[in-house]
Motif scaffolding. Sequence first.
Motif, PDB file in Angstrom:
ATOM      1  N   ALA A  23      -4.838   4.429   3.816  1.00 34.41           N
ATOM      2  CA  ALA A  23      -5.990   5.338   3.852  1.00 34.41           C
ATOM      3  C   ALA A  23      -6.170   5.986   5.220  1.00 34.41           C
ATOM      4  CB  ALA A  23      -7.254   4.594   3.437  1.00 34.41           C
ATOM      5  N   ASN A  24      -5.208   6.811   5.588  1.00 33.24           N
ATOM      6  CA  ASN A  24      -5.305   7.561   6.843  1.00 33.24           C
ATOM      7  C   ASN A  24      -4.497   8.841   6.718  1.00 33.24           C
ATOM      8  OD1 ASN A  24      -2.447   7.006   7.777  1.00 33.24           O
ATOM      9  ND2 ASN A  24      -3.222   4.902   7.667  1.00 33.24           N
ATOM     10  N   ILE A  61     -11.076  11.619  -2.431  1.00 32.05           N
ATOM     11  CA  ILE A  61     -10.311  10.759  -1.526  1.00 32.05           C
ATOM     12  C   ILE A  61     -10.958   9.390  -1.415  1.00 32.05           C
ATOM     13  CG2 ILE A  61      -9.634  10.430   0.887  1.00 32.05           C
ATOM     14  CD1 ILE A  61      -9.110  13.420   1.038  1.00 32.05           C
ATOM     15  N   ALA A  62     -12.267   9.360  -1.302  1.00 31.53           N
ATOM     16  CA  ALA A  62     -12.977   8.073  -1.206  1.00 31.53           C
ATOM     17  C   ALA A  62     -12.755   7.242  -2.458  1.00 31.53           C
ATOM     18  CB  ALA A  62     -14.466   8.319  -0.975  1.00 31.53           C
ATOM     19  N   TYR A  63     -12.790   7.883  -3.629  1.00 26.52           N
ATOM     20  CA  TYR A  63     -12.566   7.162  -4.885  1.00 26.52           C
ATOM     21  C   TYR A  63     -11.151   6.575  -4.924  1.00 26.52           C
ATOM     22  CZ  TYR A  63     -11.844   6.254  -9.848  1.00 26.52           C
ATOM     23  OH  TYR A  63     -11.546   5.654 -11.042  1.00 26.52           O
ATOM     24  N   VAL A  64     -10.167   7.391  -4.602  1.00 27.88           N
ATOM     25  CA  VAL A  64      -8.774   6.931  -4.673  1.00 27.88           C
ATOM     26  C   VAL A  64      -8.543   5.771  -3.710  1.00 27.88           C
ATOM     27  CG1 VAL A  64      -6.371   7.599  -4.213  1.00 27.88           C
ATOM     28  CG2 VAL A  64      -7.887   9.141  -5.496  1.00 27.88           C
ATOM     29  N   ASP A  65      -9.068   5.890  -2.497  1.00 31.26           N
ATOM     30  CA  ASP A  65      -8.866   4.825  -1.513  1.00 31.26           C
ATOM     31  C   ASP A  65      -9.598   3.541  -1.887  1.00 31.26           C
ATOM     32  OD1 ASP A  65      -7.201   6.429  -0.029  1.00 31.26           O
ATOM     33  OD2 ASP A  65      -8.725   7.024   1.424  1.00 31.26           O
ATOM     34  N   ALA A 120      -6.505  21.462   3.867  1.00 32.14           N
ATOM     35  CA  ALA A 120      -5.850  20.765   4.978  1.00 32.14           C
ATOM     36  C   ALA A 120      -6.192  21.398   6.318  1.00 32.14           C
ATOM     37  CB  ALA A 120      -4.341  20.763   4.758  1.00 32.14           C
ATOM     38  N   MET A 121      -6.230  22.718   6.365  1.00 33.60           N
ATOM     39  CA  MET A 121      -6.535  23.400   7.629  1.00 33.60           C
ATOM     40  C   MET A 121      -7.979  23.192   8.050  1.00 33.60           C
ATOM     41  SD  MET A 121      -4.375  26.960   7.212  1.00 33.60           S
ATOM     42  CE  MET A 121      -2.578  26.928   7.037  1.00 33.60           C
ATOM     43  N   HIS A 122      -8.866  22.998   7.083  1.00 31.70           N
ATOM     44  CA  HIS A 122     -10.271  22.747   7.401  1.00 31.70           C
ATOM     45  C   HIS A 122     -10.591  21.266   7.592  1.00 31.70           C
ATOM     46  CE1 HIS A 122     -10.929  26.912   6.019  1.00 31.70           C
ATOM     47  NE2 HIS A 122     -12.023  26.863   6.749  1.00 31.70           N
ATOM     48  N   HIS A 123      -9.662  20.402   7.195  1.00 35.87           N
ATOM     49  CA  HIS A 123      -9.914  18.954   7.265  1.00 35.87           C
ATOM     50  C   HIS A 123      -8.678  18.250   7.806  1.00 35.87           C
ATOM     51  CE1 HIS A 123     -13.718  19.361   5.006  1.00 35.87           C
ATOM     52  NE2 HIS A 123     -13.071  20.298   4.338  1.00 35.87           N
ATOM     53  N   LYS A 124      -8.312  18.618   8.994  1.00 40.67           N
ATOM     54  CA  LYS A 124      -7.111  18.034   9.619  1.00 40.67           C
ATOM     55  C   LYS A 124      -7.303  16.554   9.928  1.00 40.67           C
ATOM     56  CE  LYS A 124      -7.072  21.432  12.698  1.00 40.67           C
ATOM     57  NZ  LYS A 124      -7.848  22.551  12.078  1.00 40.67           N
ATOM     58  N   ASP A 125      -8.552  16.095   9.909  1.00 41.74           N
ATOM     59  CA  ASP A 125      -8.799  14.662  10.089  1.00 41.74           C
ATOM     60  C   ASP A 125      -8.423  13.856   8.854  1.00 41.74           C
ATOM     61  OD1 ASP A 125     -10.938  16.052   8.791  1.00 41.74           O
ATOM     62  OD2 ASP A 125     -12.203  14.281   9.029  1.00 41.74           O
ATOM     63  N   LEU A 126      -8.308  14.523   7.703  1.00 41.96           N
ATOM     64  CA  LEU A 126      -8.002  13.835   6.453  1.00 41.96           C
ATOM     65  C   LEU A 126      -6.535  13.941   6.058  1.00 41.96           C
ATOM     66  CD1 LEU A 126     -11.058  14.919   4.258  1.00 41.96           C
ATOM     67  CD2 LEU A 126     -10.741  12.766   5.501  1.00 41.96           C
ATOM     68  N   PHE A 127      -5.898  15.072   6.349  1.00 44.08           N
ATOM     69  CA  PHE A 127      -4.530  15.326   5.905  1.00 44.08           C
ATOM     70  C   PHE A 127      -3.613  15.523   7.101  1.00 44.08           C
ATOM     71  CE2 PHE A 127      -7.367  17.071   2.615  1.00 44.08           C
ATOM     72  CZ  PHE A 127      -6.942  16.326   1.524  1.00 44.08           C
ATOM     73  N   GLY A 128      -2.459  14.864   7.032  1.00 37.74           N
ATOM     74  CA  GLY A 128      -1.469  15.042   8.082  1.00 37.74           C
ATOM     75  C   GLY A 128      -0.410  16.057   7.728  1.00 37.74           C
ATOM     76  N   HIS A 155       0.845  -1.191   0.000  1.00 44.03           N
ATOM     77  CA  HIS A 155       0.000   0.000   0.000  1.00 44.03           C
ATOM     78  C   HIS A 155       0.883   1.245   0.000  1.00 44.03           C
ATOM     79  CE1 HIS A 155      -2.701  -3.150   1.522  1.00 44.03           C
ATOM     80  NE2 HIS A 155      -3.665  -2.440   0.962  1.00 44.03           N
ATOM     81  N   TRP A 156       0.333   2.339  -0.562  1.00 41.78           N
ATOM     82  CA  TRP A 156       1.121   3.547  -0.789  1.00 41.78           C
ATOM     83  C   TRP A 156       0.587   4.740   0.000  1.00 41.78           C
ATOM     84  CZ3 TRP A 156       5.042   1.663  -3.341  1.00 41.78           C
ATOM     85  CH2 TRP A 156       4.855   0.664  -4.291  1.00 41.78           C
ATOM     86  N   SER A 157       1.505   5.614   0.388  1.00 42.36           N
ATOM     87  CA  SER A 157       1.128   6.945   0.842  1.00 42.36           C
ATOM     88  C   SER A 157       0.689   7.764  -0.372  1.00 42.36           C
ATOM     89  CB  SER A 157       2.312   7.629   1.528  1.00 42.36           C
ATOM     90  OG  SER A 157       2.734   6.903   2.667  1.00 42.36           O
ATOM     91  N   VAL A 158      -0.102   8.809  -0.124  1.00 44.33           N
ATOM     92  CA  VAL A 158      -0.691   9.579  -1.223  1.00 44.33           C
ATOM     93  C   VAL A 158      -0.394  11.070  -1.046  1.00 44.33           C
ATOM     94  CG1 VAL A 158      -2.794  10.094  -2.528  1.00 44.33           C
ATOM     95  CG2 VAL A 158      -2.583   7.908  -1.310  1.00 44.33           C
ATOM     96  N   VAL A 159       0.000  11.707  -2.161  1.00 48.45           N
ATOM     97  CA  VAL A 159       0.114  13.164  -2.210  1.00 48.45           C
ATOM     98  C   VAL A 159      -0.840  13.679  -3.278  1.00 48.45           C
ATOM     99  CG1 VAL A 159       1.600  15.140  -2.717  1.00 48.45           C
ATOM    100  CG2 VAL A 159       2.513  13.207  -1.419  1.00 48.45           C
TER     101      VAL A 159
END
Length: 269
Positions: free
Chosen positions: A127-128, A116-120, A148-156, A50-54
Motif C-alpha cells: 500500500a504505497n 484505493i482505501a477499500y482495496v488496501d 496520477a498527475m494530480h495525485h503523485k503521492d498515490l501513484f508511482g 502482498h501484491w503490487s496493484v495496477v
Amino acid sequence: MKMLIPFLLLVSARTFASQTDTVLVHSAAMNKDIKCVVIQPAKTAGSPEHWSVVYLLHGHGGNYAQWPSTAPQLKQEADALGILFVCPDGGFDSWYFDSPVDPEVRYETFVTKELIAYVDRHYPTLANRAHRAITGLSMGGHGALYLAMHHKDLFGAAGATSGGVDFRPFPENWGIKKDLGNYDANRSVWDTHTVLYAADSLRDGDLKLIFDCGVDDFFLTVNRALHQKLLEKKIAHDYTERPGGHNDAYWHNSIDYQVLFFHKYFSGN
C-alpha cells in the motif's frame, strides 16, 4: 516483440489459479455503490504475501467489465507477475474527474480517496505509491494520467492507451460538456481538466510514464502533442505508435507492454 518473449515463456510454464471478484465499493462522495472487478494473483507456496496493484480504467460507454473482456490474459499476467488488477466502473461518460457542474459526478474523489482505501483494506497489497500504478484506455487513459498527475503521492507510475489526453478538439463529443459546461463559455475549466494541462506541473522523475496510440486513431494528434510537451520539458517517458485504430484489438495487444513496464517499475522498488 523481443520484450514479450520472457513473459510468454513464463506464462506458458505456469498453471494459473488467479481469483476474480466482482465487488461493490461504496462511494460516500456520490452516495452509491460502484461495481469493480478485482483480479487477484494465485496464492501458492513461496508467492509474495502482498501484491503490487495496477488500476485499469475503462473507456467511454464501457464499464467495470470492459478490461477483463478486452484483455482476458490479465488473469494469467496477475499470477505470472504477482500483480493485483483493479477495474472500477467509471460511469458511462465521467472522464474520471470531479465535475465542477454536477456535484454527483466525483470519480476523482472515488478513485483516489475511496477505492484505493477499500482495496488496501480488503486485499493484501503493498500500500504505497512505489507499488501502485494506473492506466486505462480512451476516456480511461485520460483518467489514469489525469489522476496520477494530480495525485503523485498515490501513484508511482501511470499510462494510457489510445488516451483522450486532450479533449478540447472535440467539444461536442462524449458528454464532456454536461460535466464541464459549454466549451466556449468555460474554456479555462476545460483547459485545467486535460492531461495536457496537468503535464505542466510535472518534473522529471515524478512519475514513470508510458502511453501509446494507434496510427489510425482519432486521438493520435493529441497523444503526439503530449509526447512533444514531455520531450520539451525533458521528462522521461515511454511513447509508442503502432499500427491500429481505436478498438479492442489494439488494446488487447497494447496492455501487455504496459503491464510489463509496470512490473519492471515495481521490481525496482
